[in-house]
Design a protein around this motif. Sequence first.
Motif, PDB file in Angstrom:
ATOM      1  N   LEU A 166       0.802  -1.301  -0.104  1.00 21.76           N
ATOM      2  CA  LEU A 166       0.017   0.127   0.209  1.00 21.76           C
ATOM      3  C   LEU A 166       0.923   1.327  -0.071  1.00 21.76           C
ATOM      4  CD1 LEU A 166      -2.680  -1.056   2.767  1.00 21.76           C
ATOM      5  CD2 LEU A 166      -3.100  -0.731   0.156  1.00 21.76           C
TER       6      LEU A 166
ATOM      7  N   GLU B  87      -7.130   4.378   1.563  1.00 23.73           N
ATOM      8  CA  GLU B  87      -8.449   3.997   2.062  1.00 23.73           C
ATOM      9  C   GLU B  87      -9.149   4.988   1.836  1.00 23.73           C
ATOM     10  OE1 GLU B  87     -10.664   2.952   6.042  1.00 23.73           O
ATOM     11  OE2 GLU B  87      -8.554   3.280   6.199  1.00 23.73           O
TER      12      GLU B  87
ATOM     13  N   GLN C 176      -7.441  -2.620  -2.748  1.00 23.92           N
ATOM     14  CA  GLN C 176      -8.007  -2.824  -1.444  1.00 23.92           C
ATOM     15  C   GLN C 176      -8.618  -4.300  -1.435  1.00 23.92           C
ATOM     16  OE1 GLN C 176      -7.995   0.689   1.642  1.00 23.92           O
ATOM     17  NE2 GLN C 176      -9.997  -0.081   1.002  1.00 23.92           N
TER      18      GLN C 176
ATOM     19  N   ASN D 174      -7.716  -0.351   9.063  1.00 21.74           N
ATOM     20  CA  ASN D 174      -8.530   0.020   7.678  1.00 21.74           C
ATOM     21  C   ASN D 174     -10.063  -0.718   7.847  1.00 21.74           C
ATOM     22  OD1 ASN D 174      -9.853  -0.635   4.898  1.00 21.74           O
ATOM     23  ND2 ASN D 174      -7.982   0.180   4.326  1.00 21.74           N
TER      24      ASN D 174
END
Length: 360
Positions: A188, A208, A259, A291
């Motif tokens: 990420l 996110e 994701q 998350n």
Amino acid sequence: MTKAETKNAPKTIIALGLEGSANKLGIGIVKHVYPAGVPGPETELQPEYIELANVRDTYNPPAGEGFLPRDVAAHHRALINPLLKQAFAKANVEPADIDCICYTKGPGMGAPLQSVALVARTLSQLWNVPLVGTNHCVGHIEMGRAITGAQNPVVLYVSGGNTQVIAYSQQTYRIFGETLDIAIGNCLDRFARVLKLPNEPSPGYNIEQYAKRGTKFIELPYTVKGMDVSFSGILSYIEKLAKTESNKYLAEDLCYSLQENMFAMLVEITERAMAHIGSSEVLVVGGVGCNERLQEMMGRMAEERGGKVFATDMRYCIDNGIMIAQAGALAFARGFTTPIEESWITQRFRTDQVHVDWRI
């Protein structure tokens, strides 16, 4: 006082925790209270947990850049004294009140780990207080257990440097599955750099937020090999899309797809571990554990199995000092200390190398 009375006398342990394995510098102070004294080895330690202080500072490089170990170490050296003063003021304790100094022995980045270990050794000798070298990963697990009350969960540990599915057995946190290459948090972070997203508050958090605005799912490599996962191929593939086909794909859709794909992989191997050990609980720890989408997907899977997911907020899932104090205090209660001559650090210290003798 008789021996029986001495054994059952109340016992309090106040532990100082120093964490600096990556770009977070954390200082924590925890108090453990054993109303009837520390029980024998046939009983699991379940002290009353009292948080006295949990302070932290983060090194953030410019957007689009990663952090170098030497720069992180310099950050830790510059700020550890002010953070220590802040933690002691918040906890309203003095050095004479501290029973043990717990520091992150590993895993992590060498230079930052060494900077914090040096301070731990110095304080230990100045204050004549024993050292407790602590495993970073076990710190996350014990912090999660203390905060959520999870009893016997399958642990999903997801962070910038680690991705593991863990379950407890015979005084060891055993690894059922893990990444074969890079950690999910590293994946990420590196994709956030491609998109030039800010490093504050964290690259993963900013991905996110982008993902929440995504609407189009893009097919990406899905690599699960038994109980293990691989993220390097996904990263290479999506980096290419972002760099060569940016006119075709929105950044929000790329973040959303990344994701969904990676979290689905984690749900798959976590569910398989739950089925294997017969657990109905999942505990999500580590920085990526903050998350909300990961928590939602894991929660849906657990609910379908008649189970429950446990997770913490950013105070505890992101690297912090009190998690090191928590795990270290439990080990200290069982008599474990680290001699000065053995207070080195190691970048490779696996979760399953720790003897968890505070559990049965």
